[in-house]
Design a protein around this motif. Structure first.
Motif, short mmCIF file in Angstrom:
data_model
loop_
_atom_site.label_atom_id
_atom_site.label_comp_id
_atom_site.label_asym_id
_atom_site.label_seq_id
_atom_site.Cartn_x
_atom_site.Cartn_y
_atom_site.Cartn_z
N LEU A 270 0.83 -1.19 0.00
CA LEU A 270 0.00 0.00 0.00
C LEU A 270 0.88 1.25 0.00
O LEU A 270 1.86 1.33 0.74
N ILE A 342 -4.51 3.13 8.92
CA ILE A 342 -4.71 3.56 7.53
C ILE A 342 -4.91 2.35 6.62
O ILE A 342 -5.78 2.35 5.74
N ALA A 343 -4.12 1.29 6.86
CA ALA A 343 -4.26 0.06 6.06
C ALA A 343 -5.62 -0.59 6.29
O ALA A 343 -6.29 -1.02 5.34
N ALA A 346 -8.36 1.28 4.49
CA ALA A 346 -8.40 0.98 3.06
C ALA A 346 -9.10 -0.36 2.81
O ALA A 346 -9.95 -0.47 1.91
N VAL A 350 -12.89 -0.76 0.94
CA VAL A 350 -12.98 -1.50 -0.33
C VAL A 350 -13.79 -2.78 -0.17
O VAL A 350 -14.61 -3.13 -1.03
#
Length: 417
Positions: A270, A342-343, A346, A350
């Motif tokens: 990422l 943050i990961a 994401a 999604v």
């Protein structure tokens, strides 16, 4: 372009799906009568009678006494014959390889770990470890050949030990820290070992006629949590796995989602900010370069933080140091949590999973990690998902690999949700 066709369920496939439902009901609830199985699974009495008879013939379920009589004829109880069946599971890590024998009830009956040691440029095979004992080379570089021989020896020992216990091993599941091309089991780049494109599955299948399943470690973690952990009964989850590298196992519609090239979940790649576009990445990605073991060890040395005797610092080591009041460790722990949040954001945006599982280096520090992630996500994404530590803690990947092996033996099948 070839036209896609919708998959259909044959009679035999439907029977396997229903048998799977019966077995999983018995695994979850213990001994049940046929009537109770019908209530649990929603299957008709005729289907229950036919399929339980077949499962008894195959040795997968056995009679387990009778229900207490309430005046009528007592019902026969059935249980899953898990304790009489074994599979082997192996997990490759940066410095060690661990193998277990586990019965189909999830009980570990044998365990052995072997030190692989750091990569040694120009290392030779053979020597005091007996690495040449198996005869013949693998065609690999000397150091890789030495590591492979240790794995092979453990693989052979597990199968032989199961035989000596009078309960032969029925399949082997292997979890590795790299992308695995299915169904051949070719392992992509693994920087911890210096391996690239190793035909791991083929090499292991040359040594046995047993089914051998090679899987990415994060995928094994996700599969184990889906079928025997926090994700039981769910159709979607993400399992976050941070050790030397960083990855995520993804379950969608009740199945592992590997992607077109088996690279789904490689979240170490990422890109975290605009400056990430100013360089390129090979063996490790931008996120992993920030919170992977190599990056954490380097940053800890720069800050004068204590390093474990192994010479490698994990996220869990950082969190443990932070608990002692080490200011540098506390700052580094906050940085790790920022990046992980943050990961996770994401992945959640999604995939919209029902559950996020955190494992490996996070497991022992889940009391810090999970609240830290939730706090960072609250008010910043549509919905903060349920987040839980891996059910089986340090053995979560191993038991996930065992679940994959057991599913191969049982011929488990599931309907798409």
């Amino acid at each position: 372009m070839a036209k896609r066709t919708r998959a259909t369920a044959t009679t035999s496939t439907l029977a396997r799906v229903n048998q799977t439902a019966i077995i999983e009901a018995l695994r979850e609830s213990g001994a049940l009568s046929r009537q109770q199985l019908g209530v649990k699974t929603g299957l008709s009495p005729a289907t229950i009678n036919r399929l339980t008879a077949s499962l008894i013939d195959d040795g997968l379920i056995v009679p387990a006494g009778q229900e207490p009589s309430t005046g009528g004829r007592p019902s026969v109880l059935l249980r899953y014959a898990g304790s009489s069946r074994l599979v082997a599971a192996i997990q490759l890590r940066a410095e060690t390889v661990t193998g277990i024998l586990v019965d189909f009830d999830g009980k570990v009956v044998f365990r052995r770990s072997v030190t692989l040691g750091a990569r040694q440029a120009g290392a030779e095979g053979g020597g005091p470890d007996g690495d040449g004992a198996d005869g013949g080379g693998t065609g690999a570089a000397p150091d890789q050949d030495r590591q492979l021989r240790k794995v092979f020896r453990l693989f052979d020992d597990l199968i032989a030990t199961a035989d000596s216990m009078g309960t032969p091993c029925l399949a082997v599941g292997i979890a590795v820290p790299g992308v695995v091309q299915q169904p051949d089991g070719v392992v992509g780049t693994m920087p911890e070992f210096g391996w690239t494109g190793v035909p791991f599955g083929a090499l292991l299948r040359e040594r046995t006629d047993l089914p051998v399943i090679v899987e990415n470690d994060a995928n094994a973690l996700a599969y184990g949590e889906l079928h025997a952990g926090a994700g039981r009964g769910l159709s979607s989850l993400v399992a976050l796995f941070l050790e030397n590298g960083l990855g995520a196992g993804i379950v969608a519609n009740g199945e592992l989602h590997r992607g077109a090239r088996a690279e789904a979940g490689e979240i170490g790649y990422l890109l975290m900010e605009r400056s990430s576009l100013e360089r390129s990445y090979d063996a490790r990605g931008d996120l992993e370069d920030r919170i992977g073991s190599l990056a954490l060890t380097q940053r800890a040395r720069e800050r004068g933080m204590p390093i474990p005797a192994s010479g490698s610092l994990t996220a869990e080591d950082v969190f443990e140091l932070a608990r002692t009041g080490n200011t540098d460790a506390q700052e580094l722990a906050d940085e790790i949590l920022d990046m992980v949040a943050i990961a996770v954001a994401a992945l959640v945006i999604v995939l919209d999973p029902e559950l996020v599982v955190v494992g490996s280096s996070f497991v022992g520090s889940s009391d810090m990690v999970i609240p830290g992630i939730q706090e960072r996500l609250r008010g910043r994404i549509i919905r903060v998902p349920r987040i839980e530590p891996a059910t089986h803690r340090e053995d979560a990947v191993l038991l996930g690999a065992a679940e994959l092996a057991a599913a191969e033996v049982n011929g488990f099948a599931y309907l798409a949700f």
